[in-house]
Design an enzyme around this catalytic site. Structure first.
Site, mmCIF file in Angstrom:
data_model
loop_
_atom_site.group_PDB
_atom_site.id
_atom_site.type_symbol
_atom_site.label_atom_id
_atom_site.label_comp_id
_atom_site.label_asym_id
_atom_site.label_seq_id
_atom_site.Cartn_x
_atom_site.Cartn_y
_atom_site.Cartn_z
ATOM 1 N N ASN A 1 0.871 -1.058 0.198
ATOM 2 C CA ASN A 1 0.354 0.144 0.079
ATOM 3 C C ASN A 1 0.998 0.571 0.068
ATOM 4 O O ASN A 1 1.756 1.258 0.275
ATOM 5 C CB ASN A 1 -0.591 -0.031 1.329
ATOM 6 C CG ASN A 1 -1.502 1.164 1.203
ATOM 7 O OD1 ASN A 1 -2.558 1.102 0.481
ATOM 8 N ND2 ASN A 1 -1.908 2.285 2.264
ATOM 9 N N TYR B 1 0.642 10.276 4.109
ATOM 10 C CA TYR B 1 0.574 11.019 5.331
ATOM 11 C C TYR B 1 1.496 11.323 6.258
ATOM 12 O O TYR B 1 2.877 11.082 6.125
ATOM 13 C CB TYR B 1 0.042 9.035 6.463
ATOM 14 C CG TYR B 1 -0.454 8.073 6.314
ATOM 15 C CD1 TYR B 1 -1.304 7.717 5.126
ATOM 16 C CD2 TYR B 1 0.499 6.288 5.925
ATOM 17 C CE1 TYR B 1 -2.395 7.246 4.648
ATOM 18 C CE2 TYR B 1 -0.742 5.400 4.685
ATOM 19 C CZ TYR B 1 -1.586 6.574 4.598
ATOM 20 O OH TYR B 1 -2.009 4.370 3.914
ATOM 21 N N ARG B 2 1.363 12.565 6.262
ATOM 22 C CA ARG B 2 2.369 13.139 6.753
ATOM 23 C C ARG B 2 2.937 12.722 7.642
ATOM 24 O O ARG B 2 2.309 12.139 8.801
ATOM 25 C CB ARG B 2 1.476 14.728 7.178
ATOM 26 C CG ARG B 2 0.547 14.601 8.363
ATOM 27 C CD ARG B 2 0.645 15.570 9.218
ATOM 28 N NE ARG B 2 -0.026 15.676 11.031
ATOM 29 C CZ ARG B 2 -1.208 15.904 11.424
ATOM 30 N NH1 ARG B 2 -1.864 16.794 10.656
ATOM 31 N NH2 ARG B 2 -1.342 15.997 12.463
ATOM 32 N N TRP C 1 -0.996 8.200 9.498
ATOM 33 C CA TRP C 1 -1.828 7.251 9.495
ATOM 34 C C TRP C 1 -3.662 7.603 10.252
ATOM 35 O O TRP C 1 -3.721 6.793 11.336
ATOM 36 C CB TRP C 1 -1.426 6.071 8.364
ATOM 37 C CG TRP C 1 -1.423 5.060 9.734
ATOM 38 C CD1 TRP C 1 -1.275 4.246 11.026
ATOM 39 C CD2 TRP C 1 -0.102 4.347 8.932
ATOM 40 N NE1 TRP C 1 -0.571 3.642 11.729
ATOM 41 C CE2 TRP C 1 0.622 3.318 10.591
ATOM 42 C CE3 TRP C 1 1.111 4.225 8.078
ATOM 43 C CZ2 TRP C 1 0.981 2.489 10.006
ATOM 44 C CZ3 TRP C 1 2.180 3.496 7.989
ATOM 45 C CH2 TRP C 1 1.810 2.687 9.326
ATOM 46 N N GLU D 1 -1.582 1.423 -5.541
ATOM 47 C CA GLU D 1 -1.610 2.104 -5.628
ATOM 48 C C GLU D 1 -0.376 3.041 -7.354
ATOM 49 O O GLU D 1 -0.755 3.593 -8.019
ATOM 50 C CB GLU D 1 -0.918 3.701 -4.911
ATOM 51 C CG GLU D 1 -2.281 3.814 -3.501
ATOM 52 C CD GLU D 1 -2.868 2.090 -2.905
ATOM 53 O OE1 GLU D 1 -1.588 1.445 -2.326
ATOM 54 O OE2 GLU D 1 -3.291 3.526 -1.952
ATOM 55 N N ASP E 1 -3.896 22.526 9.202
ATOM 56 C CA ASP E 1 -3.767 21.096 9.113
ATOM 57 C C ASP E 1 -4.837 21.794 7.170
ATOM 58 O O ASP E 1 -5.366 23.110 7.676
ATOM 59 C CB ASP E 1 -4.943 19.793 9.520
ATOM 60 C CG ASP E 1 -4.572 18.917 8.852
ATOM 61 O OD1 ASP E 1 -4.522 18.777 7.912
ATOM 62 O OD2 ASP E 1 -4.056 18.370 10.006
HETATM 63 C C1 LIG Z 1 -0.947 16.502 1.304
HETATM 64 C C2 LIG Z 1 -1.395 15.678 2.059
HETATM 65 C C3 LIG Z 1 -1.260 15.026 3.141
HETATM 66 C C4 LIG Z 1 -2.246 14.049 3.634
HETATM 67 N N1 LIG Z 1 -1.743 13.660 4.826
HETATM 68 C C5 LIG Z 1 -2.826 13.008 5.815
HETATM 69 C C6 LIG Z 1 -1.831 12.440 6.363
HETATM 70 O O1 LIG Z 1 -2.064 12.265 8.240
HETATM 71 N N2 LIG Z 1 -2.977 11.395 7.462
HETATM 72 C C7 LIG Z 1 -4.284 10.622 6.582
HETATM 73 O O2 LIG Z 1 -4.686 9.820 7.409
HETATM 74 N N3 LIG Z 1 -4.020 11.467 5.164
HETATM 75 C C8 LIG Z 1 -3.679 12.213 5.055
HETATM 76 N N4 LIG Z 1 -4.144 12.644 3.831
HETATM 77 C C9 LIG Z 1 -4.991 11.881 2.484
HETATM 78 C C10 LIG Z 1 -4.570 9.964 2.096
HETATM 79 O O3 LIG Z 1 -3.725 10.605 1.644
HETATM 80 C C11 LIG Z 1 -6.138 9.661 1.339
HETATM 81 O O4 LIG Z 1 -6.955 9.936 2.135
HETATM 82 C C12 LIG Z 1 -5.171 8.717 0.404
HETATM 83 O O5 LIG Z 1 -6.029 7.994 0.170
HETATM 84 C C13 LIG Z 1 -4.898 7.271 2.393
HETATM 85 O O6 LIG Z 1 -4.404 6.220 1.295
HETATM 86 P P1 LIG Z 1 -5.071 4.624 1.447
HETATM 87 O O7 LIG Z 1 -6.437 4.698 1.267
HETATM 88 O O8 LIG Z 1 -3.753 4.221 0.714
HETATM 89 O O9 LIG Z 1 -5.124 4.667 3.337
HETATM 90 C C14 LIG Z 1 -3.607 13.511 2.697
HETATM 91 C C15 LIG Z 1 -3.446 14.055 1.745
HETATM 92 C C16 LIG Z 1 -2.903 15.010 1.623
HETATM 93 C C17 LIG Z 1 -3.143 15.153 -0.193
HETATM 94 MN MN LIG Z 2 -4.619 2.896 -0.230
#
Ligand SMILES: Cc1cc2nc3c(=O)[nH]c(=O)nc-3n(C[C@H](O)[C@H](O)[C@H](O)COP(=O)(O)O)c2cc1C
Ligand SMILES: [Mn+2]
Length: 489
Positions: free
Chosen positions: A176, A180-181, A194, A240, A289
């Site tokens: 995956n 996630y920051r 996450w 992804e 944020d």
């Molecule tokens: C700039 C940016 C920062 C993000 N930061 C976070 C974060 O800190 N934690 C989080 O859970 N999702 C964050 N997201 C959203 C996730 O990247 C998004 O929900 C993504 O689909 C997660 O991937 P996953 O479905 O494989 O878990 C962020 C998105 C962007 C564009």
């Molecule tokens: Mn995913």
């Protein structure tokens, strides 16, 4: 031809006059953030990607705001218009299952096209030109502090804001990648933010249940389709990197990390390898944020760095989030367009969707539907709340398909006139986005659906629905013809 790496995309932006180089020395603590904020909200023509050549305390340049307009986002995904990506997905999905042998044969090229996008493993990679294994030190990199209240008193409040976090499901081996920051605690320890709803957290839960150390890797900077894919709300089962391959029309080349089996994009600028101890948490945040507010400090898993690898001429991309409109809004808008056909696959009655930037994506969804039966809008509201990350939609407003939901003013007028609040509003409890700060509890609270469609007798409407005002074509033509005579100009 897909971009080979981030630098190729940056060069194209520069060639098209969409990137501004800044040679003056700038501080990664707050100064880059304030410059970026002003530029991304600047007047037309001034909103450009930024290339900071000279960053205090680091040998590496920083780029910000590279995806911060519809034009740059479309360029990132190599299309003229983001809707073209959606159309391509639609085309692929609309293949009816083949029945005859001839139909099956005709499908073959499409299927082969898909297998062409599977990620490929390579042995050596640009992202491993420099390997720092003995004393990995994050303080060498130009990681920015975004807002004054970011971080804990014990750290500098630096966050990696465009990280691609790679993990693997310990049961199925499926990879995956999520954005996630990353809160930098010290030179070799960070947070892992996450949210509990995300795929990375699911993998972590499994490692925790097995009481096993979890390997992970944070890649920063790659070709733009790969970077975008880390943010895409894909189903857990979809890799992804395959999606990125589909977007860039070339497979993503992956390389194995030096200290674990996790694979990362070979063309990454920077890779931070490490592991998480099951159950170890630490206060992460606060962080300014994309809601425009600080997200509160909270306990999150801890990431330990084992090795850092990077390109010799590394470029460090980062973003600043805050009050909209900002760079992430254009990433989110791309997602709205790309994922509409996927929603339509299940909800064929949905005509269009608008997630207004002011709603920061999880706070408001405007949906137009072809209404066919009583309660249809309410079915859509409940249906969307059950669909992946649409579960976070705190407000869903459904209108008839003669409303253009991209026209917010017209939509607002229709909604405000067409609603009887007691009859047309649905309020439900359920999971909320981690970033919601208004609910009484974290991640749990209420959401509202508004059925603003024309109501029928079966839905309890005892009166006739009035017609909308339109002038007759005949009079419009007459006034068109005589317009000059009136002397109005
Ligand atoms: C700039 C940016 C920062 C993000 N930061 C976070 C974060 O800190 N934690 C989080 O859970 N999702 C964050 N997201 C959203 C996730 O990247 C998004 O929900 C993504 O689909 C997660 O991937 P996953 O479905 O494989 O878990 C962020 C998105 C962007 C564009
Ligand atoms: Mn995913």
């Amino acid at each position: 031809m897909a971009y080979k790496n981030l630098r190729e995309f940056i060069s194209l932006l520069e060639k098209k006059g969409l990137l501004k180089r800044i040679s003056a020395e700038v501080d990664p603590i707050l100064e880059i953030a304030e410059i970026t904020d002003r530029v991304c909200k600047g007047p037309d023509g001034s909103n450009k990607g930024l290339y900071f050549e000279n960053v205090k305390g680091s040998d590496y340049p920083v780029v910000t705001n590279i995806f911060g307009s519809s034009e740059r986002m479309a360029m990132a995904l190599e299309v003229n218009d983001i809707n073209d990506v959606g159309a391509k997905i639609e085309d692929m999905l609309n293949q009816a299952p083949p029945k005859t042998l001839m139909e099956k044969l005709a499908m073959l090229p499409k299927l082969l096209e898909f297998s062409k996008f599977l990620p490929r493993t390579v042995k050596s990679a640009p992202c491993q030109e420099v390997v720092e294994k003995d004393n990995p030190d994050l303080s060498k990199f130009p990681i920015i502090k975004c807002w004054p209240g970011d971080g804990q008193p014990t750290d500098e409040g630096r966050f990696i804001t465009l990280p691609m976090v790679f993990t693997r499901d310990p049961e199925t081996g499926k990879p995956n990648c999520g954005m996630y920051r990353i809160h930098v605690f010290d030179k070799n320890t960070t947070g892992m933010h996450w949210h509990i709803h995300k795929d990375g957290a699911r993998h972590y839960d499994k490692y925790k249940a097995m009481n096993k150390k979890m390997p992970a890797a944070i890649a920063v900077g790659s070709d733009p389709a790969v970077m975008y894919s880390a943010t895409a709300p894909l189903p857990e089962s979809m890799d992804e990197m395959m999606f990125a391959g589909f977007l860039r029309k070339e497979p993503v080349e992956m390389v194995k990390c030096i200290t674990s089996d996790i694979e990362v994009p070979a063309n990454s600028e920077l890779v931070i390898e490490g592991y998480l101890e099951p159950g170890e948490t630490r206060i992460e945040g606060p962080f300014g944020d994309h809601t425009g507010f600080y997200s509160a400090a909270d306990y999150y898993p801890v990431f330990h760095v084992t090795c850092i690898t990077h390109k010799k001429d590394m470029l460090y991309p980062t973003t600043l989030v805050g009050k909209p409109p900002m760079e992430d809004c254009f990433i989110g808008k791309a997602t709205e367009r790309i994922f509409l056909p996927l929603l339509q696959l299940e909800f064929t009655e949905i005509k269009d969707m608008n997630l207004p930037m002011e709603g920061v994506f999880h706070n408001c969804a405007l949906i137009s539907i072809k209404k066919s039966y009583p309660g249809h809008a309410k079915k859509i509201i409940h249906g969307l709340w059950g669909k992946g990350q649409m579960m976070f939609a705190k407000l869903i407003i459904v209108v008839n398909d003669d409303v253009d939901v991209q026209d917010i003013s017209y939509t607002a007028w229709r909604v405000l006139n067409n609603v009887d609040w007691k009859r047309d509003v649905v309020i439900a409890d359920g999971p909320l986005d981690d970033l919601d700060h208004a609910a009484s509890f974290p991640r749990y609270g209420s959401k509202m659906g508004i059925d603003a469609t024309r109501k029928t007798r079966e839905e309890g409407m005892t009166r006739d629905w009035p017609d909308e005002l339109f002038m007759s074509e005949e009079i419009k033509r007459l006034v068109d013809e005589r317009w000059k005579e009136y002397g109005i100009g």
